[in-house]
Design an enzyme around this catalytic site. Structure first.
Site, PDB file in Angstrom:
ATOM      1  N   ASP B  99       0.860  -1.180   0.000  1.00  0.00           N
ATOM      2  CA  ASP B  99       0.000   0.000   0.000  1.00  0.00           C
ATOM      3  C   ASP B  99       0.904   1.241   0.000  1.00  0.00           C
ATOM      4  OD1 ASP B  99       1.098  -0.091   2.473  1.00  0.00           O
ATOM      5  OD2 ASP B  99      -0.776  -0.007   3.581  1.00  0.00           O
ATOM      6  N   ASP B 274      -7.844  -8.034  -0.143  1.00  0.00           N
ATOM      7  CA  ASP B 274      -6.861  -8.245   0.925  1.00  0.00           C
ATOM      8  C   ASP B 274      -7.522  -7.924   2.257  1.00  0.00           C
ATOM      9  OD1 ASP B 274      -6.628  -5.164   0.468  1.00  0.00           O
ATOM     10  OD2 ASP B 274      -5.632  -5.553   2.375  1.00  0.00           O
ATOM     11  N   CYS B 312     -12.198 -28.956   5.155  1.00  0.00           N
ATOM     12  CA  CYS B 312     -10.949 -28.285   4.798  1.00  0.00           C
ATOM     13  C   CYS B 312      -9.832 -29.285   4.516  1.00  0.00           C
ATOM     14  CB  CYS B 312     -10.546 -27.355   5.935  1.00  0.00           C
ATOM     15  SG  CYS B 312      -9.046 -26.441   5.584  1.00  0.00           S
ATOM     16  N   CYS B 314      -6.548 -28.231   4.450  1.00  0.00           N
ATOM     17  CA  CYS B 314      -5.283 -27.580   4.812  1.00  0.00           C
ATOM     18  C   CYS B 314      -4.431 -28.538   5.638  1.00  0.00           C
ATOM     19  CB  CYS B 314      -5.525 -26.266   5.566  1.00  0.00           C
ATOM     20  SG  CYS B 314      -5.875 -26.443   7.319  1.00  0.00           S
ATOM     21  N   CYS B 317      -6.001 -29.413   9.071  1.00  0.00           N
ATOM     22  CA  CYS B 317      -7.241 -30.189   9.138  1.00  0.00           C
ATOM     23  C   CYS B 317      -7.111 -31.595   8.561  1.00  0.00           C
ATOM     24  CB  CYS B 317      -8.354 -29.441   8.412  1.00  0.00           C
ATOM     25  SG  CYS B 317      -8.797 -27.880   9.213  1.00  0.00           S
ATOM     26  N   HIS B 349      -4.814 -22.381   8.853  1.00  0.00           N
ATOM     27  CA  HIS B 349      -6.140 -22.809   8.402  1.00  0.00           C
ATOM     28  C   HIS B 349      -6.917 -21.651   7.789  1.00  0.00           C
ATOM     29  CE1 HIS B 349     -10.193 -24.362   8.250  1.00  0.00           C
ATOM     30  NE2 HIS B 349     -10.553 -23.255   8.873  1.00  0.00           N
TER      31      HIS B 349
HETATM   32 ZN   LIG Z   1      -8.122 -26.287   7.672  1.00  0.00          ZN
END
Ligand SMILES: [Zn+2]
Ligand SMILES: [Zn+2]
Lengths: 469, 408
Positions: B99, B274, B312, B314, B317, B349
């Site tokens: 920015d 963002d 999920c 990720c 998880c 996550h």
């Molecule tokens: Zn996750």
């Protein structure tokens, strides 16, 4: 093999082998700790110390991928704050694949050795002088001190499927023990261990079962004669190792127990002290100063017995670590240590770490923690090499000559204190082991990212903005 | 009008949603290609809340934000020059967006005041009056070396009742854009985006779009939406602006990060978003899921041995049998606010959640199924209770041909 049969001589044969022992008397030794499915741990070595199931700052994925810590110590007191009113969640948890519930709960990789005991390392000393009873040990949880019953302890830990279990001991932290207190502690230790062994023997044999380590009192063996005799004469068949809380216990360890691996909770404050204890025969130890140094922003920097480079410009004696707070690192693109193969040193440089510390970004401590553990990995590898080459005594002297006796003093602010463990100490209660750093600036907490510490001229020099008046 | 090709940015449109204004594209930047629409996590001070660059990469992130204001203070321009920019500082091989520093200056410093020259403020250290100009901002961003830089703009809250001030800020932002373009030293390796201002006044916004689009920057941002304004007004601004933008340029709605807001903005034709929210909320123990945010510090999660989010994939998880850590809600409860790793795990996550949501969005757009995706997402989010759907979202999506109230 089972441990219930009286016919079995020693249960530890298959786990620990001594590869090299001193020709006479007391001295350093080489060993190998092997448990199926885990890293084979060459000893002397160390265990990473966890807090609430993780090495502080190192999340489990980074642990698995970017740290090479071979085994960890986990204290049960981190998991039982609501007991006995409510069953601790850990006790209710069943691993989806039938693996050790503790291992899966804290997401420890399968190869890492898992050692479970009662108290944190270092423990917070109980506020009351005689906090343990004939049935209970005082433990520190995030809701304060609680009583842990010996029976509850042995029942719980047997179900958690650790690799090594440290049997409950009546260990008084931070106090000198009188002979009456020692007698009482010996009685309790015998009772508790007998009960634990009896409970194990009463159970049908399990295919995998944690190796049981007995806890010695933090006094010499001579001062806890009955306990040591009991261990050597009666319990030795049922235990696989010894946990020590003071290195003085090593000095007069009887021959009948010397085949057992020794696990230290002796809180060494410097690498020199680690070496001294290895010299007494310590096999596996736990080292709180790794995380102390990390929290202080100090990257450990020592090589055993002395650094490879023969830089004549080096000041002597050399510092044991590099304080990463000072601005001298701000544009330094070199790693903590040239040639270091740790994740932090191979991917990042001092300038970034200094920036992260100054900006109070948590990643700074993550990277230092990875490097500091790696430094200890190399330190212990060099110790083993030295013992193998039979140069240990000479090398220890060389190390003492080259390096300062203490770790560098802490200058910067540590990470935001999150652990309850620092708070639950009773008022006016001195710590047994103060951190090896003198804190110059006690204020902590997350700094204001604003320009409160830069004056206008600095900002202009930095090119951030210009002075107009 | 075909835009002038930018040396440091190529925009390849992959698909347009046949119903809404949503687009899927690939944006080629100096540090690799990124898929649009996209969410960009905010690594304020060159690090994302305790995560290593490797962990950030593993969430799928190929473009993250750094804040110029913070990097300008620490480590400062001299150090950035000496180190060779922000990529080298943080060992991040992918893209960085910065920015201008103006927004944070105005919002973080009470005494900041905007004048034609720039943002005036008193050094809190010694009270000396100081000035941050568009030229300073660009020079700093050139030192940072960000792949996408933002112009210094005159930001005021959209909720300001002072229309004259809003108008002044809009025109000043255009003048400052010209100064930023003139000051930009590295157009061959860094992209400067303009920022549309004009508050909630659609005529001002249109005027700003006309002027700024004519400056032909490689990408365009919509700024000044502080979050305090009504969502309906917010949507009108986004909708109005994207209609005036050329097709072949990325469109960035600044500071937007809630899943529902992003999904609507994508339907209104925006590509980039963002927000600090996924990592900030992780610090307070909040997990982002399809069914909303769950605070895992609540005692009801102490014995909950399910994954943070059932759907999920990720690192946190996934089960160990799937190559993940198999972290339970109970373990997050166990560590949240007590060990920093608890926050690190949740940050992984949460960031993964938003990046993965954007991957699904992109896939749906390419397959021509974005309206259905929107309906399914809102259905899950509110457990099928349409009464609870936010009216602003229903209204905004109706405007682009999707009626959440009608099932397919
Ligand atoms: Zn996750
Ligand atoms: Zn290193």
């Amino acid at each position: 093999m089972g441990i219930e049969g009286e016919n079995h001589s020693q249960v530890s044969d298959d786990m620990f082998s001594i590869l090299k022992s001193p020709s006479a008397g007391i001295g350093p030794r080489l060993g190998r700790l092997s448990i199926p499915g885990r890293h084979t741990i060459e000893t002397p070595h160390y265990l990473g110390i966890t807090s609430r199931g993780a090495i502080p700052h190192i999340s489990q994925d980074t642990f698995a991928r970017d740290a090479h810590i071979q085994g960890v110590y986990v204290p049960l007191e981190d998991f039982i704050e609501r007991a006995p009113e409510r069953v601790p969640p850990l006790y209710l948890y069943k691993a989806p694949d039938g693996a050790s519930p503790l291992r899966r709960y804290i997401a420890l990789p399968d190869q890492s050795l898992l050692v479970l005991g009662a108290r944190r390392c270092p423990p917070v000393a109980a506020p009351a002088a005689n906090s343990n009873t004939d049935q209970t040990v005082s433990v520190s949880t995030n809701v304060g001190f609680k009583l842990l019953h010996a029976q509850d302890y042995r029942e719980a830990v047997e179900k958690l499927d650790a690799d090594i279990l440290v049997a409950l001991g009546d260990i008084q932290y931070g106090r000198t023990l009188g002979s009456k207190r020692i007698t009482k502690a010996v009685d309790r230790n015998i009772d508790w261990l007998q009960d634990h062994i009896a409970a194990r023997n009463a159970q049908p044999s399990k295919s995998t079962r944690a190796k049981l380590f007995a806890s010695l009192l933090p006094v010499s063996c001579d001062n806890q004669k009955y306990w040591v005799e009991y261990l050597a004469d009666d319990a030795v068949k049922h235990i696989s190792g010894l946990a020590l809380y003071d290195s003085c216990t090593l000095a007069d360890m009887p021959q009948q127990l010397r085949h057992l691996p020794v696990l230290g909770f002796t809180l060494p404050e410097t690498p020199h002290e680690v070496l001294r204890q290895v010299g007494l025969g310590m096999d596996v130890t736990t080292i709180p100063f790794i995380t102390y140094a990390t929290d202080a922003g100090i990257a450990l920097d020592f090589t055993f017995p002395s650094p490879e480079s023969n830089d004549s410009n080096e000041v002597s004696p050399r510092a044991l670590g590099v304080d990463m707070w000072p601005e001298v690192h701000a544009t330094d693109l070199s790693p903590f240590k040239e040639g270091c193969q740790c994740y932090a040193c191979t991917n990042h440089h001092r300038a970034f770490i200094q920036h992260l510390l100054a900006a109070k970004e948590m990643l700074g401590w993550v990277l230092i923690q990875i490097h500091n553990h790696h430094t200890m990995d190399l330190f212990f590898a060099a110790i083993r090499e030295s013992i193998r080459n039979e140069t240990f005594d000479r090398d220890v002297k060389e190390f003492a000559r080259v390096y300062e006796s203490q770790l560098p003093a802490k200058t910067g602010k540590g990470p935001r204190v999150r652990g309850y463990q620092f708070k639950s100490e009773g008022p006016g209660e001195p710590k047994k082991n103060t951190a090896p750093f003198q804190v110059r600036d006690k204020s902590s907490g997350e700094g204001n990212p604003l320009m409160n510490d830069a004056n206008a001229q600095q900002l202009e020099n930095q090119g951030f903005a210009e002075k107009t008046g | 009008m075909a835009p002038r090709p930018s040396p440091a940015l190529t925009f390849d449109l992959a698909a347009k949603c046949p119903t809404t204004k949503a687009r899927a594209a690939t944006m080629h930047l100096p540090h690799g290609s990124v898929q649009l629409p996209m969410f960009m996590p905010v690594a304020t001070q060159a690090s994302l809340k305790g995560l290593t660059p490797k962990q950030l990469e593993e969430t799928g992130c190929k473009l993250c934000l750094n804040n110029t204001y913070h990097l300008g203070l620490k480590p400062g321009q001299k150090t950035l020059d000496a180190v060779g920019g922000a990529h080298k500082l943080q060992s991040w091989p992918y893209n960085i967006l910065t920015d201008s520093g103006g927004f944070q200056m105005v919002s973080l410093l009470k005494l900041a005041q905007v004048t034609e020259e720039g943002v005036r403020f008193l050094s809190p250290h010694d009270g000396s009056p100081m000035l941050l100009t568009p030229e300073h901002s660009i020079s700093l961003q050139n030192s940072i070396g960000s792949d996408i830089m933002m112009q210094l703009d005159d930001v005021i809250a959209t909720t300001s009742p002072d229309l004259a001030r809003i108008k002044e800020a809009m025109y000043r932002s255009i003048r400052w854009l010209d100064r930023c373009i003139a000051a930009h030293q590295k157009p061959e390796s860094q992209n400067l985006f303009c920022i549309i201002q004009g508050g909630l006044d659609l005529e001002l916004r249109k005027e700003c779009c006309k002027e700024m689009v004519a400056r032909d920057t490689p990408g365009i941002a919509i700024g000044g939406l502080s979050g305090g304004e009504a969502k309906t007004e917010f949507c009108k601004v986004v909708d109005t602006c994207t209609s005036l933008f050329p097709t072949h340029k990325p469109r960035y709605v600044m500071g937007v990060g809630y899943p529902e807001d992003i999904l609507v903005c994508v339907a209104l034709g925006a590509d980039m978003f963002d927000c600090v929210w996924p990592t900030r909320t992780a610090r307070f123990g909040n997990a982002i899921t399809d069914t909303g945010e769950h605070n895992l510090r609540h005692a009801k999660f102490a014995d909950d041995f399910g994954p943070v989010d059932e759907n999920c994939k990720c690192m946190i998880c996934r089960l160990p049998s799937e190559g993940g850590l198999g972290i339970t809600r109970a373990y997050i409860y166990h560590t949240a606010a007590k060990e920093t790793v608890g926050a690190h795990l949740l940050s992984i996550h949460n960031v993964h959640y938003l990046l993965d949501m954007m991957r699904q969005v992109r896939e749906a757009i390419i397959e021509g199924k974005y309206p259905g995706f929107l309906k399914a997402y809102y259905w899950r989010r509110y457990a099928g209770d349409k009464e609870k759907y936010p009216s602003w979202a229903v209204e905004a999506l109706r405007g682009v041909g999707v009626d959440l109230m009608i099932d397919d």
